[in-house]
Design a protein around this motif. Structure first.
Motif, PDB file in Angstrom:
ATOM      1  N   LEU A  78     -74.783 110.057   1.321  1.00  0.00           N
ATOM      2  CA  LEU A  78     -73.703 110.838   1.920  1.00  0.00           C
ATOM      3  C   LEU A  78     -74.127 111.482   3.235  1.00  0.00           C
ATOM      4  O   LEU A  78     -73.296 111.699   4.121  1.00  0.00           O
ATOM      5  N   HIS A  79     -75.406 111.779   3.371  1.00  0.00           N
ATOM      6  CA  HIS A  79     -75.907 112.447   4.570  1.00  0.00           C
ATOM      7  C   HIS A  79     -76.624 111.489   5.519  1.00  0.00           C
ATOM      8  O   HIS A  79     -77.229 111.942   6.493  1.00  0.00           O
ATOM      9  N   ASP A  80     -76.555 110.201   5.240  1.00  0.00           N
ATOM     10  CA  ASP A  80     -77.217 109.203   6.086  1.00  0.00           C
ATOM     11  C   ASP A  80     -76.244 108.773   7.187  1.00  0.00           C
ATOM     12  O   ASP A  80     -75.377 107.919   6.983  1.00  0.00           O
ATOM     13  N   THR A  81     -76.389 109.365   8.354  1.00  0.00           N
ATOM     14  CA  THR A  81     -75.461 109.061   9.444  1.00  0.00           C
ATOM     15  C   THR A  81     -75.606 107.624   9.934  1.00  0.00           C
ATOM     16  O   THR A  81     -74.628 107.027  10.408  1.00  0.00           O
ATOM     17  N   LEU A  82     -76.813 107.066   9.839  1.00  0.00           N
ATOM     18  CA  LEU A  82     -77.009 105.686  10.273  1.00  0.00           C
ATOM     19  C   LEU A  82     -76.223 104.715   9.404  1.00  0.00           C
ATOM     20  O   LEU A  82     -75.636 103.742   9.904  1.00  0.00           O
ATOM     21  N   PHE A  83     -76.201 104.971   8.089  1.00  0.00           N
ATOM     22  CA  PHE A  83     -75.442 104.083   7.209  1.00  0.00           C
ATOM     23  C   PHE A  83     -73.949 104.175   7.502  1.00  0.00           C
ATOM     24  O   PHE A  83     -73.263 103.155   7.569  1.00  0.00           O
ATOM     25  N   TRP A  84     -73.431 105.386   7.662  1.00  0.00           N
ATOM     26  CA  TRP A  84     -71.996 105.521   7.906  1.00  0.00           C
ATOM     27  C   TRP A  84     -71.607 104.985   9.277  1.00  0.00           C
ATOM     28  O   TRP A  84     -70.481 104.536   9.470  1.00  0.00           O
ATOM     29  N   GLU A  85     -72.550 105.026  10.217  1.00  0.00           N
ATOM     30  CA  GLU A  85     -72.276 104.379  11.502  1.00  0.00           C
ATOM     31  C   GLU A  85     -72.199 102.867  11.326  1.00  0.00           C
ATOM     32  O   GLU A  85     -71.323 102.202  11.897  1.00  0.00           O
ATOM     33  N   SER A  86     -73.098 102.301  10.515  1.00  0.00           N
ATOM     34  CA  SER A  86     -73.023 100.868  10.228  1.00  0.00           C
ATOM     35  C   SER A  86     -71.756 100.544   9.444  1.00  0.00           C
ATOM     36  O   SER A  86     -71.163  99.474   9.631  1.00  0.00           O
ATOM     37  N   PHE A  87     -71.342 101.464   8.595  1.00  0.00           N
ATOM     38  CA  PHE A  87     -70.100 101.266   7.846  1.00  0.00           C
ATOM     39  C   PHE A  87     -68.901 101.233   8.793  1.00  0.00           C
ATOM     40  O   PHE A  87     -67.992 100.403   8.646  1.00  0.00           O
ATOM     41  N   ARG A  88     -68.901 102.127   9.785  1.00  0.00           N
ATOM     42  CA  ARG A  88     -67.833 102.124  10.778  1.00  0.00           C
ATOM     43  C   ARG A  88     -67.834 100.823  11.577  1.00  0.00           C
ATOM     44  O   ARG A  88     -66.769 100.239  11.832  1.00  0.00           O
ATOM     45  N   PRO A 258     -77.817  95.706  20.110  1.00  0.00           N
ATOM     46  CA  PRO A 258     -78.805  96.697  20.579  1.00  0.00           C
ATOM     47  C   PRO A 258     -78.434  98.114  20.133  1.00  0.00           C
ATOM     48  O   PRO A 258     -77.261  98.480  20.130  1.00  0.00           O
ATOM     49  N   GLY A 259     -79.418  98.866  19.718  1.00  0.00           N
ATOM     50  CA  GLY A 259     -79.186 100.251  19.327  1.00  0.00           C
ATOM     51  C   GLY A 259     -78.249 100.400  18.154  1.00  0.00           C
ATOM     52  O   GLY A 259     -77.550 101.413  18.053  1.00  0.00           O
ATOM     53  N   GLY A 260     -78.217  99.394  17.259  1.00  0.00           N
ATOM     54  CA  GLY A 260     -77.343  99.478  16.095  1.00  0.00           C
ATOM     55  C   GLY A 260     -75.888  99.193  16.386  1.00  0.00           C
ATOM     56  O   GLY A 260     -75.031  99.403  15.520  1.00  0.00           O
ATOM     57  N   ARG A 261     -75.569  98.675  17.591  1.00  0.00           N
ATOM     58  CA  ARG A 261     -74.166  98.430  17.944  1.00  0.00           C
ATOM     59  C   ARG A 261     -73.533  97.339  17.071  1.00  0.00           C
ATOM     60  O   ARG A 261     -72.319  97.327  16.884  1.00  0.00           O
ATOM     61  N   THR A 262     -74.342  96.431  16.557  1.00  0.00           N
ATOM     62  CA  THR A 262     -73.817  95.364  15.702  1.00  0.00           C
ATOM     63  C   THR A 262     -74.462  95.387  14.315  1.00  0.00           C
ATOM     64  O   THR A 262     -74.449  94.371  13.625  1.00  0.00           O
ATOM     65  N   ARG A 263     -75.011  96.523  13.912  1.00  0.00           N
ATOM     66  CA  ARG A 263     -75.640  96.611  12.595  1.00  0.00           C
ATOM     67  C   ARG A 263     -74.556  96.812  11.538  1.00  0.00           C
ATOM     68  O   ARG A 263     -74.034  97.898  11.347  1.00  0.00           O
ATOM     69  N   LEU A 264     -74.225  95.749  10.833  1.00  0.00           N
ATOM     70  CA  LEU A 264     -73.240  95.806   9.763  1.00  0.00           C
ATOM     71  C   LEU A 264     -73.870  96.393   8.507  1.00  0.00           C
ATOM     72  O   LEU A 264     -75.096  96.432   8.366  1.00  0.00           O
ATOM     73  N   PRO A 265     -73.058  96.887   7.547  1.00  0.00           N
ATOM     74  CA  PRO A 265     -73.629  97.480   6.331  1.00  0.00           C
ATOM     75  C   PRO A 265     -74.566  96.543   5.581  1.00  0.00           C
ATOM     76  O   PRO A 265     -75.582  96.977   5.033  1.00  0.00           O
ATOM     77  N   MET A 266     -74.224  95.248   5.540  1.00  0.00           N
ATOM     78  CA  MET A 266     -75.094  94.307   4.844  1.00  0.00           C
ATOM     79  C   MET A 266     -76.455  94.193   5.528  1.00  0.00           C
ATOM     80  O   MET A 266     -77.500  94.092   4.863  1.00  0.00           O
TER      81      MET A 266
END
Length: 311
Positions: A78-88, A258-266
């Motif tokens: 819930l507090h992992d901003t990187l995961f929720w950014e990948s979720f978005r 680059p920089g997580g711009r295309t990091r999907l949740p999977m």
């Protein structure tokens, strides 16, 4: 004159009279088992194991036994901003690929449904991207987007529009570039499904509408789309699920950069599990993704049931 007494046929007690089950029902299970066992072993079993793993602190390389941690992984998530950014990014990717995929496939299906010359060849060519493995598609498009010798930058230079750019490494161009590849790679399967739905539409309805003076748009709205709607909704729901779960295509193209711009949740879950060894935490991410997919399926099922009730 008296005739012979009427004969009565004995009443046979079947399933309706006796309430018993037919012997064939027991044999049906033996026919289903060859298909049911692989599903249980390869799909249901790993799914249940992954859900159980999400409630543990399982890690790679640790010597201590795995402990049950309850919902601790989900609290951290819930507090992992990187995961929720990948979720978005995953939701944006799924929507941005599915919508153009459907619109372009619909137009292509309508075109291939016409009585055109070399229609069979055109249909075969339209399926080629679907027949190619995702890894091959990713490598091919990496060559297209190559900043030095790629065909895209060569075309830009020949047209005098600039010196080109590194499409897959730019912060503003990486995600749109990957979306284009996703639409191109997934459009054929949508086209095939829609084309099958178009061919099941009775030609007499189109002819009757044309006789009544209906134009092309009116025939599509009143004849084609009502017959095509169940197929369209089904393939759109499947495309949303497939695109949200994309891995190989984006992994080969950008590896999430680059920089997580295309990091999907999977991709994020893959990195947590196999790069950092956090199996329990990655399993919790998988549970969240399964929940999202379940919601999509539930919405699709409710819409289908309501549609059946209205018809």
């Amino acid at each position: 004159m008296t005739g012979a007494p009427p004969t009565t046929r004995p009443v046979r007690k079947g399933p309706a009279a006796g309430g018993g089950r037919r012997p064939a029902d027991h044999g049906a299970w033996f026919l289903v088992l060859p298909a049911l066992i692989p599903i249980l072993v390869l799909s249901v079993g790993p799914l249940l194991y992954g859900i159980a793993l999400a409630f543990t602190d399982s890690q790679s390389g640790r010597t201590e036994p795995t402990r049950w941690t309850g919902v601790l992984n989900f609290q951290d998530l819930l507090h992992d901003t990187l995961f929720w950014e990948s979720f978005r990014v995953g939701l944006l990717w799924a929507a941005a690929v599915t919508v153009p995929q459907f619109l372009l496939a619909l137009g292509l299906a309508l075109l291939l449904d016409q009585d055109l010359r070399l229609r069979g060849l055109a249909r075969a060519l339209a399926v080629i991207p679907w027949a190619m493995p995702e890894v091959v598609v990713g490598i091919m498009w990496r060559l297209v987007y190559n900043p030095d010798a790629g065909i895209l930058n060569e075309t830009v230079r020949d047209l005098g529009l600039g010196d080109g750019r590194d499409w897959l490494s730019g912060l503003g161009t990486a995600l749109p570039a990957v979306i284009v590849v996703g639409v191109w790679a997934g459009m054929p399967q949508t086209t095939v499904a829609l084309l099958a739905g178009l061919q099941n539409t009775p030609r007499e309805l189109h002819e009757a509408a044309a006789v009544d003076g209906a134009g092309a748009w009116r025939r599509f709205r009143t004849v084609t789309w009502p017959a095509l709607r169940p197929v369209a909704f089904a393939i759109t729901a499947l495309n949303l699920i497939w695109n949200f779960n994309s891995f190989a295509l984006v992994y080969v193209l950008t590896n999430g950069g680059p920089g997580g711009r295309t990091r999907l949740p999977m991709l994020f879950a893959y990195e947590e599990a196999f790069r950092y060894g956090q199996f329990g935490y990655a399993a919790a991410m998988g549970c969240v993704m399964v929940a999202v997919i379940s919601v999509i399926l539930a919405v699709r099922l409710v819409g289908r049931l309501r549609g059946d009730e209205n018809t």
